[in-house]
Design an enzyme around this catalytic site. Structure first.
Site, PDB file in Angstrom:
ATOM      1  N   GLU A  65      -1.792  40.556 -36.395  1.00  0.00           N
ATOM      2  CA  GLU A  65      -0.793  39.555 -36.748  1.00  0.00           C
ATOM      3  C   GLU A  65       0.219  40.264 -37.629  1.00  0.00           C
ATOM      4  O   GLU A  65      -0.143  40.815 -38.660  1.00  0.00           O
ATOM      5  CB  GLU A  65      -1.477  38.405 -37.492  1.00  0.00           C
ATOM      6  CG  GLU A  65      -0.580  37.217 -37.706  1.00  0.00           C
ATOM      7  CD  GLU A  65      -0.688  36.717 -39.117  1.00  0.00           C
ATOM      8  OE1 GLU A  65      -1.766  36.301 -39.532  1.00  0.00           O
ATOM      9  OE2 GLU A  65       0.352  36.767 -39.809  1.00  0.00           O
TER      10      GLU A  65
ATOM     11  N   CYS B 280       3.311  35.124 -44.228  1.00  0.00           N
ATOM     12  CA  CYS B 280       3.722  35.434 -42.851  1.00  0.00           C
ATOM     13  C   CYS B 280       4.468  34.258 -42.231  1.00  0.00           C
ATOM     14  O   CYS B 280       5.178  34.430 -41.252  1.00  0.00           O
ATOM     15  CB  CYS B 280       2.516  35.804 -42.016  1.00  0.00           C
ATOM     16  SG  CYS B 280       1.118  34.733 -42.304  1.00  0.00           S
TER      17      CYS B 280
HETATM   18  P1  NAP Z   1       0.519  47.346 -44.107  1.00  0.00           P
HETATM   19  O1  NAP Z   1       1.299  48.426 -44.720  1.00  0.00           O
HETATM   20  O2  NAP Z   1       0.678  47.134 -42.665  1.00  0.00           O
HETATM   21  O3  NAP Z   1      -1.031  47.645 -44.435  1.00  0.00           O
HETATM   22  C1  NAP Z   1      -2.087  46.801 -43.977  1.00  0.00           C
HETATM   23  C2  NAP Z   1      -3.357  47.623 -43.844  1.00  0.00           C
HETATM   24  O4  NAP Z   1      -3.225  48.520 -42.723  1.00  0.00           O
HETATM   25  C3  NAP Z   1      -3.664  48.501 -45.037  1.00  0.00           C
HETATM   26  O5  NAP Z   1      -5.063  48.565 -45.219  1.00  0.00           O
HETATM   27  C4  NAP Z   1      -3.134  49.852 -44.622  1.00  0.00           C
HETATM   28  O6  NAP Z   1      -3.846  50.898 -45.231  1.00  0.00           O
HETATM   29  C5  NAP Z   1      -3.393  49.863 -43.134  1.00  0.00           C
HETATM   30  N1  NAP Z   1      -2.413  50.675 -42.422  1.00  0.00           N
HETATM   31  C6  NAP Z   1      -1.068  50.469 -42.400  1.00  0.00           C
HETATM   32  N2  NAP Z   1      -0.473  51.394 -41.627  1.00  0.00           N
HETATM   33  C7  NAP Z   1      -1.454  52.201 -41.160  1.00  0.00           C
HETATM   34  C8  NAP Z   1      -1.453  53.340 -40.312  1.00  0.00           C
HETATM   35  N3  NAP Z   1      -0.325  53.852 -39.814  1.00  0.00           N
HETATM   36  N4  NAP Z   1      -2.627  53.924 -40.044  1.00  0.00           N
HETATM   37  C9  NAP Z   1      -3.779  53.444 -40.565  1.00  0.00           C
HETATM   38  N5  NAP Z   1      -3.838  52.374 -41.382  1.00  0.00           N
HETATM   39  C10 NAP Z   1      -2.695  51.749 -41.677  1.00  0.00           C
HETATM   40  O7  NAP Z   1       0.777  45.961 -44.803  1.00  0.00           O
HETATM   41  P2  NAP Z   1       0.882  45.561 -46.338  1.00  0.00           P
HETATM   42  O8  NAP Z   1       0.555  46.712 -47.216  1.00  0.00           O
HETATM   43  O9  NAP Z   1       0.038  44.383 -46.487  1.00  0.00           O
HETATM   44  O10 NAP Z   1       2.375  45.137 -46.541  1.00  0.00           O
HETATM   45  C11 NAP Z   1       3.443  45.929 -46.178  1.00  0.00           C
HETATM   46  C12 NAP Z   1       4.401  45.141 -45.318  1.00  0.00           C
HETATM   47  O11 NAP Z   1       3.660  44.424 -44.309  1.00  0.00           O
HETATM   48  C13 NAP Z   1       5.165  44.068 -46.018  1.00  0.00           C
HETATM   49  O12 NAP Z   1       6.316  44.539 -46.621  1.00  0.00           O
HETATM   50  C14 NAP Z   1       5.463  43.102 -44.883  1.00  0.00           C
HETATM   51  O13 NAP Z   1       6.597  43.509 -44.180  1.00  0.00           O
HETATM   52  C15 NAP Z   1       4.294  43.195 -43.985  1.00  0.00           C
HETATM   53  N6  NAP Z   1       3.303  42.112 -44.105  1.00  0.00           N
HETATM   54  C16 NAP Z   1       3.297  41.157 -43.173  1.00  0.00           C
HETATM   55  C17 NAP Z   1       2.344  40.161 -43.248  1.00  0.00           C
HETATM   56  C18 NAP Z   1       2.263  39.108 -42.219  1.00  0.00           C
HETATM   57  O14 NAP Z   1       1.417  38.247 -42.356  1.00  0.00           O
HETATM   58  N7  NAP Z   1       3.061  39.125 -41.187  1.00  0.00           N
HETATM   59  C19 NAP Z   1       1.408  40.123 -44.271  1.00  0.00           C
HETATM   60  C20 NAP Z   1       1.435  41.139 -45.212  1.00  0.00           C
HETATM   61  C21 NAP Z   1       2.387  42.131 -45.101  1.00  0.00           C
HETATM   62  P3  NAP Z   1      -3.175  51.791 -46.406  1.00  0.00           P
HETATM   63  O15 NAP Z   1      -2.411  50.858 -47.287  1.00  0.00           O
HETATM   64  O16 NAP Z   1      -4.339  52.408 -47.037  1.00  0.00           O
HETATM   65  O17 NAP Z   1      -2.290  52.738 -45.668  1.00  0.00           O
END
Ligand code: NAP
Length: 521
Positions: A260, A297
């Site tokens: 998601e 989200c």
């Molecule tokens: P994220 O950066 O996507 O990280 C979520 C999880 O996935 C973390 O455990 C992260 O681990 C892991 N991950 C991310 N990229 C990866 C990759 N390339 N390879 C392996 N593991 C990976 O999300 P976030 O930290 O929660 O928030 C960042 C951005 O996500 C926000 O600015 C927003 O745009 C979006 N977001 C969207 C929603 C939604 O519900 N749509 C919710 C939250 C966030 P690590 O941190 O250890 O790398």
């Protein structure tokens, strides 16, 4: 500090800290980074636990889910205080989220007990059928196998270690390996202990649940690539979800990734509603945009209005409310940086007007709210204006007429929600827009705001890409379980070899479809 079946006592070099979301200070203790070897051990243990989990009787499975809830509640205030420090979210919100997390586990326990999810279906042998005899065919759902779960930063309890994906996967009989979100590492560890306490108390194999704390992309990729993992549940960024989906697709045996990701949740304000209650709607709009610093989200990133209808009261109330809104701490420095960059990029587009900015706020990573406006022509011509900006920002889009609103909706990517605000006199317009909305979203909301997701049977928290990677499912509600099941058919096996769910005497007292007719338990 490592929790979970993957824990070992070999010396570790890498550690990391969680940070106070208000002050930016590192919080004690430091956590040991899990690495690919830990992921491999956790996945091997999960594979070893699979048969026990899959065949665990519904009543025992339900007791396990409920026990997790009890163990979480027993963590008491320490859990809430740690989550407050790590996320900057207020106590009331986190206490509500804890209640939702426990309620979600109870909800899945009730579904598991009822047994309809097994979909027990029996087409008995028809020996006399011509031209050929029909064999005895019996179908049920079984668990898909060990599931990797990536917790979300914005719901440290309800969408994290024991959150929606974990609850659904355990309910489906899948062992779970959680990659903890580093933004709430302490909260994650406390909850992981609670889940492992429930595993022990219920006498389940240790590999039923493992928790991997870590900050590296290498760890997440190793988890998804592990051959013992059969599916992935993810909530987070589009970049993260797609990176993991690519890893899953490149495996020798590809697996589904239920991610998601991104949604701007358009809201349409129709003239009757704008005229009759525009001022109230303007205030409610900003309350929804700024809720939890906009880190939902389902945050309403876009509101579509008709430029020649009476929207002045709506716009004035929204502008005033946003101007008065205090900046709340954002979850992480990285999320705040991405948010500021996103607002700056929106503002750099010609034709984008700033209606109001919220109060700037203090602290390490405040999220200053923003209300922007643009014409529908411009919005349609620039794809960048249609991207999610995660945080308390929203874009008011002024359309010429209803037809143009339909064109805007058609141009949008898939969405978790679309919302329509209307009065009885607007109903013909709603009817005209509904086909457009249905094509785009997982949930269509009438006269409400998209923030707020009920955990119930009918809920869909999903939608076409990029809202999710698979629009057939939801990550909240009863249907979430289906992601982690697969059907299996047994042909001509005697009762003595069939699973209990499909034996002729129905020992589990399940509702079953026999020869096409549904029989209650
Ligand atoms: P994220 O950066 O996507 O990280 C979520 C999880 O996935 C973390 O455990 C992260 O681990 C892991 N991950 C991310 N990229 C990866 C990759 N390339 N390879 C392996 N593991 C990976 O999300 P976030 O930290 O929660 O928030 C960042 C951005 O996500 C926000 O600015 C927003 O745009 C979006 N977001 C969207 C929603 C939604 O519900 N749509 C919710 C939250 C966030 P690590 O941190 O250890 O790398």
């Amino acid at each position: 500090m490592l929790v979970g079946a993957a824990a070992d006592h070999s010396p570790r070099t890498a550690t990391f800290a969680a940070y106070d979301a208000v002050t930016g200070a590192a919080l004690a203790p430091r956590f040991e980074e899990a690495g690919p070897q830990d992921a491999a051990r956790a996945c091997a243990l999960a594979a070893a636990a699979f048969e026990s989990c899959n065949e665990l009787a519904p009543v025992r499975r339900a007791q396990f889910l409920q026990r997790i809830g009890l163990e979480i509640l027993e963590l008491g205030d320490a859990l809430i205080e740690r989550a407050m420090a790590e996320t900057g979210l207020p106590r009331g919100r986190l206490e509500g989220e804890r209640q939702r997390t426990v309620g979600q586990l109870e909800f899945f326990a009730s579904i598991v007990r009822e047994g309809a999810w097994i979909d027990a279906t029996i087409d008995p042998e028809q020996p006399q059928r011509l031209p050929a005899r029909r064999p005895d065919l019996r179908r049920r759902h079984i668990s898909i196998g060990p599931v990797a779960v990536f917790g979300a930063s914005n719901f440290p309890l309800a969408f994290s270690v024991a959150g929606a994906d974990t609850a659904a996967a355990l309910a489906a009989g899948c062992p779970v390996v959680v990659k903890g979100h580093p933004a709430h590492a302490g909260t994650g560890e406390l909850v992981a202990r609670a889940v492992r306490g429930a595993v022990a108390a219920c006498g389940l194999p240790v590999g039923t649940f493992s928790y991997l704390p870590g900050t590296t992309a290498e760890l997440g990729a190793a988890l998804v690539a592990d051959p013992n993992i059969r599916a992935v549940g993810f909530t987070g960024s589009r970049a993260g979800g797609l990176a993991l989906a690519r890893v899953a697709a490149a495996r020798a045996e590809p697996i589904p990734v239920f991610a998601e990701m991104s949604s701007i949740n358009p809201v349409i304000l129709l003239p009757g509603a704008a005229r009759r209650r525009g001022a109230q709607l303007g205030q409610d709009y900003i309350a929804s945009v700024t809720l939890g610093a906009g880190q939902f989200c389902t945050s309403p990133g876009v509101v579509l209005v008709l430029e020649h209808s009476q929207t002045d009261a709506f716009e004035q109330a929204a502008t005033a409310a946003l101007h008065d809104s205090a900046a709340q701490p954002m979850l992480t420095g990285a999320i705040q940086t991405a948010y500021r960059r996103g607002v700056d990029q929106l503002l750099s587009h010609p034709g984008v007007e700033c209606l109001a900015r919220g109060r700037p706020g203090a602290g390490a990573q405040p999220g200053q709210a923003a209300l922007l406006a643009v014409t529908a022509e411009r919005f349609m011509s620039e794809a960048a204006l249609r991207q999610e900006v995660f945080g308390p920002a929203s874009l008011l889009v002024r359309a010429r007429d209803l037809q143009q609103i339909g064109c805007v909706i058609d141009l949008l990517e898939g969405q978790l929600t679309t919302t329509i605000l209307f009065e009885p006199e607007d109903e013909p317009s709603v009817a005209a827009l509904l086909p457009h909305l249905q094509r785009k979203a997982g949930r269509i909301i009438g006269n409400g705001w998209p923030t707020g997701v009920e955990v119930c049977h009918a809920m869909v928290h999903g939608g076409p890409y990029p809202a999710t990677t698979d629009a057939r499912y939801t990550s909240v509600g009863a249907l979430a379980l289906q992601r982690f099941l697969r059907p299996i058919c047994y042909q001509n096996l005697p009762d003595s070899l069939l699973p209990a769910a499909l034996r002729s005497d129905n020992p589990l007292q399940l509702p079953r479809r026999i020869d096409g007719v549904l029989h209650a338990s």
